[in-house]
Design an enzyme around this catalytic site. Structure first.
Site, PDB file in Angstrom:
ATOM      1  N   ASP A  95       0.729  -1.376  -0.075  1.00 17.05           N
ATOM      2  CA  ASP A  95      -0.062   0.143   0.160  1.00 17.05           C
ATOM      3  C   ASP A  95       0.744   1.234  -0.015  1.00 17.05           C
ATOM      4  OD1 ASP A  95       1.052  -0.545   2.365  1.00 17.05           O
ATOM      5  OD2 ASP A  95      -0.934  -0.248   3.343  1.00 17.05           O
ATOM      6  N   HIS A  96       2.019   1.286   0.494  1.00 19.99           N
ATOM      7  CA  HIS A  96       2.997   2.392   0.887  1.00 19.99           C
ATOM      8  C   HIS A  96       3.623   3.178  -0.586  1.00 19.99           C
ATOM      9  CE1 HIS A  96       1.828   2.146   4.758  1.00 19.99           C
ATOM     10  NE2 HIS A  96       2.467   2.959   5.343  1.00 19.99           N
ATOM     11  N   ASP A 160       3.435  -1.054  11.607  1.00 22.00           N
ATOM     12  CA  ASP A 160       2.984   0.186  11.123  1.00 22.00           C
ATOM     13  C   ASP A 160       2.350   0.663  12.361  1.00 22.00           C
ATOM     14  OD1 ASP A 160       2.162   1.807   8.353  1.00 22.00           O
ATOM     15  OD2 ASP A 160       0.942   2.158  10.063  1.00 22.00           O
ATOM     16  N   ARG A 448      -1.883  12.160  10.207  1.00 24.23           N
ATOM     17  CA  ARG A 448      -0.589  13.166  10.440  1.00 24.23           C
ATOM     18  C   ARG A 448      -0.529  14.246   9.944  1.00 24.23           C
ATOM     19  NH1 ARG A 448       2.953   7.736  11.548  1.00 24.23           N
ATOM     20  NH2 ARG A 448       1.826   7.656  13.585  1.00 24.23           N
ATOM     21  N   SER A 643       5.619   7.321  13.323  1.00 23.91           N
ATOM     22  CA  SER A 643       5.975   5.864  12.647  1.00 23.91           C
ATOM     23  C   SER A 643       6.629   4.891  13.369  1.00 23.91           C
ATOM     24  CB  SER A 643       6.654   5.874  11.246  1.00 23.91           C
ATOM     25  OG  SER A 643       6.949   5.035  10.744  1.00 23.91           O
ATOM     26  N   ARG A 645       8.575   2.832  11.540  1.00 20.22           N
ATOM     27  CA  ARG A 645       9.794   2.370  10.856  1.00 20.22           C
ATOM     28  C   ARG A 645      11.043   2.218  11.749  1.00 20.22           C
ATOM     29  NH1 ARG A 645       9.149   8.386   8.166  1.00 20.22           N
ATOM     30  NH2 ARG A 645       6.968   7.398   8.111  1.00 20.22           N
TER      31      ARG A 645
HETATM   32  C1  MIC Z   1       2.968   6.441   8.721  1.00 21.92           C
HETATM   33  O1  MIC Z   1       1.718   6.556   8.661  1.00 21.92           O
HETATM   34  O2  MIC Z   1       3.771   7.207   9.131  1.00 21.92           O
HETATM   35  C2  MIC Z   1       3.575   5.140   7.892  1.00 21.92           C
HETATM   36  C3  MIC Z   1       4.192   5.409   6.813  1.00 21.92           C
HETATM   37  O3  MIC Z   1       2.505   4.165   7.756  1.00 21.92           O
HETATM   38  C4  MIC Z   1       4.544   4.589   9.073  1.00 21.92           C
HETATM   39  C5  MIC Z   1       5.241   3.237   8.624  1.00 21.92           C
HETATM   40  C6  MIC Z   1       6.363   3.596   7.701  1.00 21.92           C
HETATM   41  O4  MIC Z   1       7.055   4.425   7.949  1.00 21.92           O
HETATM   42  O5  MIC Z   1       6.526   2.609   6.978  1.00 21.92           O
HETATM   43  C7  MIC Z   1       3.658   4.230  10.481  1.00 21.92           C
HETATM   44  O6  MIC Z   1       2.992   4.892  10.754  1.00 21.92           O
HETATM   45  O7  MIC Z   1       4.148   3.492  11.252  1.00 21.92           O
HETATM   46 FE1  SF4 Z   2      -0.879   4.530   4.838  1.00 23.31          FE
HETATM   47 FE2  SF4 Z   2       0.127   5.249   7.276  1.00 23.31          FE
HETATM   48 FE3  SF4 Z   2      -1.276   7.198   6.074  1.00 23.31          FE
HETATM   49 FE4  SF4 Z   2      -2.413   4.951   6.891  1.00 23.31          FE
HETATM   50  S1  SF4 Z   2      -1.440   6.809   7.963  1.00 23.31           S
HETATM   51  S2  SF4 Z   2      -2.734   5.821   4.833  1.00 23.31           S
HETATM   52  S3  SF4 Z   2      -0.819   3.471   6.889  1.00 23.31           S
HETATM   53  S4  SF4 Z   2       0.661   6.140   5.263  1.00 23.31           S
END
Ligand code: MIC
Ligand code: SF4
Length: 756
Positions: A95-96, A160, A448, A643, A645
């Protein structure tokens, strides 16, 4: 689709006995959080009461979820663990990595082409190790998990931070780094600090423009981005039971933004309806049989102050829609106060893009409520005044909302439907900027809004609201518009007052989908080959990190003293860098490039102590690595917020940073650092942050007697020959100290496998 009904039945079978045992040891009624956690203890039946916010406890999660951007590192680590198959049901979701540019069809086909190598790797690794694989376009991990796998009373982890979304279906679902997922998939216990508990009592009823999103926007304003740290939020009260299951999911989803370990709702009729609506009537029936164990005890909710560490009460009947931002998700504005705030602060009033959908807000209910506004616009000759995008959370939602004519309503007012993927939410966005002022605004229904997150531009002021509010705002293009009180001028010059949005929780004709995008793994994966080309720029097999050298660390240099907010987006930016998530060395070139250097207020400009010159952070650190000089990173409050990550921890580890010393950490990041064998330290006296000078060298003392609960000392050698000794705290338990000594948790698993 495999949703492991047998596994769910087994969980429900042991619930009564385990909950009864927990009640006995605690000697009192239990919250839902306690019921679920105590029934997933690795030791089986509880033998003692754990101290909240203190005890580290081992759990057996029921399931693991991974998204493509974090799954690569998680699975590269898992491949080193030497197991033939995953020990618990696990899934990967692509998805990312899909960039939003021209619309769903074109963007998906570009992504399939550009990311082929990574998708092939993930598909073959999944096939080999028994992991369910959700192809690109199938949907965003959290939406798919809610539709397919989440179940009341379960415990899951996911790589995630928004894994917490599944709390909307009564599950304790927690975001972790890939190394944690790797342990669980390898059949090892999963360790968590037993959380504190915050009770959120909801009374009254939502009505009119107010939606579930506004509850969490309000809670974020109350608790701030740090307020949920090491705590689980448990929602209860008749107001909670009145919310749709997906609305509950939205609230839990954005609970990640207050640092909460997770959030959870009690099993109720809304959840049963959602289970039935998504083809899981048998799960609903099984849950009904143990329903009293899937809610906290009545005595708890009758006298919540006695059982929770903190209680918040919100009357939904009085709650206004909220808009939060800019730059932080906890800056909460009731809509009646927002226009004045925009004017007072000089935020760009006319926004360029409104974006709805994402894993937070793309349920059938969200789409119907927003589409009802789009319909009103069509009937009243109104059109979008800004760009407008819609991201469905899953193919099932997309297919169903298209069938029901809802997506078409958005298109009629100028909306563009994007792929079922993260897209702009994670900076995968080829934004069409008009020429003009660099300072600009956007408004989203995401969760976010950190600086640079959506489009990499620090001038973009991103605001967060419910999808229905965003849709209404798009018709004005003006942040100062309040749809509750103001009118809009239509194409004929008439004044139009929007009516309240109307939604439907579940599709009357049921959900439908043609190709969900799921791929079942091979029964016997032993012959499946996982291919990683040594020449790849995007995938790199991991080398073990070196073990601790057995002595105190001396003569470390300061890489950066970061000032203010330093989220994982600042430490390891997403967007264009997502393509290197499977290649540790390449992605390390983004290390801390978003962090602000406290000594010159610049980003990506730090002093190389070997040459005296200022240079990019990764470049300076590579110079230290080459010269075999260790370094230290200093940070402010809630370092690593956001995140899950683990790249944000692995990059400094890979490049030779030895310790991260901050005023406070976000939970997942602190664990990620420990897992990778780093020192995660906090100032015993926060004011000592000010003692750190740019040219200092550092000795970390006490490592040869590294023990749980015993602070370490750091000697700061100032350049004028003076030195100071400061005390730093650490939260390592025995196990975690072993990870540090071995050079990372994975080195321990690897040595256990080679012995067995
Ligand atoms: C996000 O919303 O910041 C992400 C991208 O989904 C991250 C995961 C990532 O950095 O791959 C998260 O929320 O953990
Ligand atoms: Fe994707 Fe993270 Fe955004 Fe949700 S908050 S849509 S998992 S990047």
């Amino acid at each position: 689709m495999a949703f492991d009904f047998e596994m769910i039945k087994a969980v429900y079978q042991r619930l009564p006995e385990r909950i009864a045992a927990a009640k006995k040891v605690l000697g009192r009624p239990l919250t839902l959080t306690e019921k679920i956690l105590y029934s997933h203890l690795t030791e089986g039946v509880a033998s003692k009461a754990y101290e909240r916010g203190k005890s580290y406890v081992d759990f057996n999660p029921d399931r693991v979820g991974m998204q493509d951007a974090t799954a690569q590192m998680a699975l590269l680590q898992f491949m080193q663990a030497g197991r033939p198959k995953v020990a618990v049901p696990s899934t990967v979701h692509c998805d990312h990595l899909i960039q939003a540019k021209d619309g769903a069809k074109q963007d998906l086909s570009t992504a399939l082409d550009k990311n082929k190598e990574v998708y092939d790797f993930l598909a073959s690794v999944s096939d080999k190790y028994g992991i369910g694989f959700w192809k690109p376009g199938a949907g965003i991990i959290h939406q798919v998990i809610l539709e397919q796998y989440a179940f009341p009373g379960g415990l899951m982890i996911g790589t995630d931070s928004h894994t917490v979304n599944a709390g909307g279906l009564g599950m304790i679902a927690i975001g972790v780094g890939g190394a944690d997922a790797c342990d669980v998939m390898a059949g090892l216990p999963w360790e968590l600090k037993f959380p504190k508990m915050i009770g959120v009592k909801l009374t009254g009823r939502l009505s009119g423009w107010t939606s579930s999103k506004d509850i969490i926007l309000k809670v974020a304003g109350i608790l701030t981005v740090k307020g949920g740290t090491d705590a689980i939020l448990e929602y209860f009260g008749d107001g909670a039971d009145s919310l749709s299951c997906t609305g509950k999911g939205t609230i839990c989803n954005m609970g990640a933004e207050i640092g909460a370990t997770t959030s959870v709702f009690c099993y109720d009729k809304k959840m049963a309806d959602y289970l039935k609506g998504t083809g899981r009537t048998d799960v609903a029936a099984a849950a009904d049989e143990v329903a009293q164990h899937l809610r906290g005890d009545n005595e708890v909710y009758a006298d919540p102050e006695k059982y929770f560490d903190q209680v918040i009460e919100i009357n939904l009947s009085e709650l206004e829609p909220h808009i939060n931002g800019p730059f932080t998700p906890d800056l909460a504005w009731p809509i009646s106060k927002f226009a004045a705030a925009v004017k007072e602060n000089g935020w760009p009033r006319y926004f360029e893009v409104g974006l709805i959908g994402s894993c937070t807000n793309s349920s059938y209910e969200d789409i119907t409520r927003s589409a009802s506004i789009a319909k009103m616009a069509i009937e009243n000759n109104l059109k979008a005044k800004s760009e407008f995008t819609i991201t469905p959370g899953s193919e099932q939602v997309r297919y169903t909302t298209e069938r029901d004519g809802l997506l078409q309503d958005f298109e009629k007012i100028g909306g563009v439907v994007l792929a079922n993927a993260c897209g702009p939410c994670i900076g995968q966005w080829a934004r069409h900027r008009k020429d003009g002022e660099p300072k600009n605004s956007i408004i989203t229904s995401y969760n976010r809004n950190f600086a640079k997150r959506n489009d990499g531009d620090p001038n973009t002021h991103a605001f967060v609201a419910s999808p229905e509010i965003v849709t209404a705002m798009v018709l004005a293009g003006d942040l100062c518009f309040n749809p509750l009180t103001d009118t809009l001028k239509n194409e004929k010059g008439q004044d139009v007052k929007l009516k309240e949005p109307q939604g439907v929780e579940l599709p009357l004709k049921g959900f439908a989908v043609k190709d969900s995008g799921y791929q079942e793994p091979a029964k016997d994966g032993s012959k499946v080959q996982v291919k990683v080309s040594p020449a790849s720029e995007r995938l790199q097999l991991l080398d073990p990190f070196p073990a601790w050298e057995g002595m105190d660390l001396k003569g470390l240099r300061l890489l950066i003293k970061a000032k203010g907010k330093c989220t994982t987006d600042h430490i390891s930016m997403a967007g264009p860098w997502l393509k290197f998530r499977g290649h540790l060395d390449n992605i390390s070139n983004n290390m801390l490039i978003g962090a602000v250097n406290a000594f010159n207020d610049k980003t990506d400009s730090v002093k190389n102590q070997l040459t005296g010159e200022y240079d990019a952070v990764p470049k300076v650190q590579r110079a230290y690595k080459e010269a075999r000089v260790g370094s230290i990173v200093v940070g402010d409050e809630n370092y690593g917020e956001g995140s899950s990550r683990e790249h944000a921890a692995m990059e400094p580890r890979h490049l030779g940073v030895r310790a991260i010393l901050v005023k406070s950490f976000a939970r997942i990041h602190e664990t990620n650092l420990k897992k990778q064998g780093m020192l995660a330290l906090t100032f015993a006296n926060k004011a000592d942050y000010d003692k750190i000078k740019e040219d200092d060298t550092f000795d970390i003392l006490g490592l040869t007697e590294f023990k749980p609960g015993v602070p370490l000392k750091i000697v700061l050698h100032h350049v004028d020959g003076d030195h100071e000794i400061i005390t730093v705290n650490q939260t390592y338990n025995e196990n975690q100290i072993e990870w540090f000594k071995a050079g990372g948790a994975l080195n321990i698993i690897r040595s256990q496998v080679s012995l067995s």
